[in-house]
Design an enzyme around this catalytic site. Structure first.
Site, PDB file in Angstrom:
ATOM      1  N   THR A  43       0.818  -1.213   0.000  1.00  8.67           N
ATOM      2  CA  THR A  43       0.000   0.000   0.000  1.00  8.67           C
ATOM      3  C   THR A  43       0.854   1.266   0.000  1.00  8.67           C
ATOM      4  O   THR A  43       0.391   2.325  -0.432  1.00  8.67           O
ATOM      5  CB  THR A  43      -0.927   0.035   1.233  1.00  8.67           C
ATOM      6  OG1 THR A  43      -0.131  -0.146   2.410  1.00  8.67           O
ATOM      7  CG2 THR A  43      -1.979  -1.060   1.160  1.00  8.67           C
ATOM      8  N   ASP A 181       9.116   0.720   4.987  1.00 10.96           N
ATOM      9  CA  ASP A 181      10.202   0.044   5.700  1.00 10.96           C
ATOM     10  C   ASP A 181      11.100   1.044   6.410  1.00 10.96           C
ATOM     11  O   ASP A 181      11.456   0.863   7.582  1.00 10.96           O
ATOM     12  CB  ASP A 181      11.038  -0.786   4.728  1.00 10.96           C
ATOM     13  CG  ASP A 181      10.288  -1.962   4.141  1.00 10.96           C
ATOM     14  OD1 ASP A 181       9.177  -2.261   4.618  1.00 10.96           O
ATOM     15  OD2 ASP A 181      10.816  -2.586   3.208  1.00 10.96           O
TER      16      ASP A 181
END
Length: 391
Positions: A43, A181
């Site tokens: 996403t 991340d």
């Protein structure tokens, strides 16, 4: 199965090895964690929402400035004990290979922003498994970024540092990842999951008290290594961008559930499943945050399993090992399970009641043995702190 890591001990070991390799004391020691993503997969590059948490597994590095423009990199985990020596002024995409392209890419990205950074001696070690979908590359990038920020007095804020690390991975290492991340590695806090808006980089710390609710979150590493630079990941991102263009929106984040029927009807058949996954996954993130806010973390289980089905059937980034791990975990009593990370291998997370954890781990190991797969490794995910100086 307890996965609490002695960060202080790791910092001392890295400092000693720096002194042995580089012949002087470092100016500091920094650490940055890997992450698991509870929900919200694929996403972030669609400007969407996700809910990661930092792991206690970290990359730890010691560093000291150099005044000759050299970047000298040494790792316990790679390079066969050799120092990789690079000239900072000559860093360019495609010019560095292997693990060294991640720290070199961060230094290059800082220079691309016009920031006054020079050389450094670096020694690093990591307990984040490589290729397991737990963001080992982001942990490495963010550890270098926070070290350079302090060494060279850059005063970058956390989201800006994450953007630098993401740019390094995109433009220097050649992996077209989103920002989740790096934001997780930079911005997570102990005891919380991170509700991230990938468009605005707005974050909210969401309490995630596993122990207080008698729960554990297992990370089942299938041992199937993935490389997101091999083109499959880029093809998925390109497909999402193409779909957004056809639908007349800036990004798939701009579609809601009510928009799906008309959107899917007007898309080529190869793009419709990608859109369905992104839209429904964004909704699952919102539902997960609501359940945590209501003090019901056990209710995340059904969302995890639904998210895996979407990744398997619509996004098609699962594999036989991750599908088997999910099925075996749920069959053995896990409240829910799903693959985590970019896919094509890597790890599965399983939300379990504390008294069921050992049984779930045994069931997954038994299923892998029966299928002829190599044994999975099991870690425990504990909501941990983001990047920081440790010494």
């Amino acid at each position: 199965m307890n996965d609490l890591v002695d960060t202080e001990g790791a910092a001392d070991a890295v400092r000693r090895e720096f002194e042995r390799v580089h012949g002087r004391a470092p100016e500091g020691v920094w650490a940055a964690p890997g992450r698991v993503n509870l929900i919200g997969e694929h996403t972030d590059y669609n400007d969407g929402f996700c809910l990661p948490m930092a792991l206690p597994r970290t990359t730890v590095l010691a560093a000291g400035r150099r005044d000759d423009g050299l970047l000298r990199l040494h790792s316990t985990r790679g390079g066969e004990g050799r120092i990789t020596e690079l000239r900072v002024a000559e860093l360019a995409p495609g010019g560095v290979t292997g693990w060294a392209r991640y720290p070199a890419g961060v230094v290059w990205a800082l220079r691309e922003r016009g920031l006054p950074v020079g050389g450094a001696d670096v020694h690093l070690d990591s307990t984040v498994p490589v290729g397991a979908g737990l963001s080992s590359s982001a942990a490495l990038e963010c550890a270098v970024a926070v070290a350079y920020d302090e060494l060279y007095g850059l005063r970058l804020d956390r989201p800006e540092t994450a953007r630098v690390a993401q740019y390094a991975e995109n433009a220097f290492a050649g992996v077209p990842c989103g920002v989740m991340d790096q934001m997780a590695s930079m911005c997570c806090t102990e005891g919380n999951a991170l509700h991230l808006d990938s468009r605005t980089l707005e974050v909210r710390q969401v309490p995630f008290d596993l122990t207080g609710h008698g729960l554990r979150l297992l990370v089942l590493d299938t041992g199937v290594s993935h490389d997101l630079a091999d083109g499959a990941y880029a093809a998925l991102r390109a497909g999402c961008e193409r779909a957004a263009g056809l639908l007349g929106v800036a990004a798939l984040r701009d579609l809601g559930g009510a928009d799906l029927p008309a959107a899917l009807a007007g898309l080529p058949p190869e793009l419709a499943p990608l859109v369905r996954h992104v839209v429904t996954e964004n909704e699952r993130v919102g539902q997960a945050v609501d359940r945590l806010a209501a003090g019901a973390p056990e209710a995340l289980g059904a969302l995890l399993t639904a998210g895996h089905a979407s990744l398997r059937d619509d996004y098609r980034v699962s594999c036989a090992e991750t599908d088997l791990a999910v099925a075996a975990a749920v069959g053995a009593g896990a409240l829910g399970a799903r693959m985590t990370g970019g896919g094509f291998g890597g790890s599965v997370i399983a939300l379990v009641r504390e008294d069921a954890a050992e049984g779930v781990a045994r069931a997954v190991a038994g299923a892998f043995a029966s299928a002829g797969f190599k044994p999975p490794s099991v870690l425990e995910a504990v909501p941990s702190a983001g990047a920081r100086r440790t010494a």
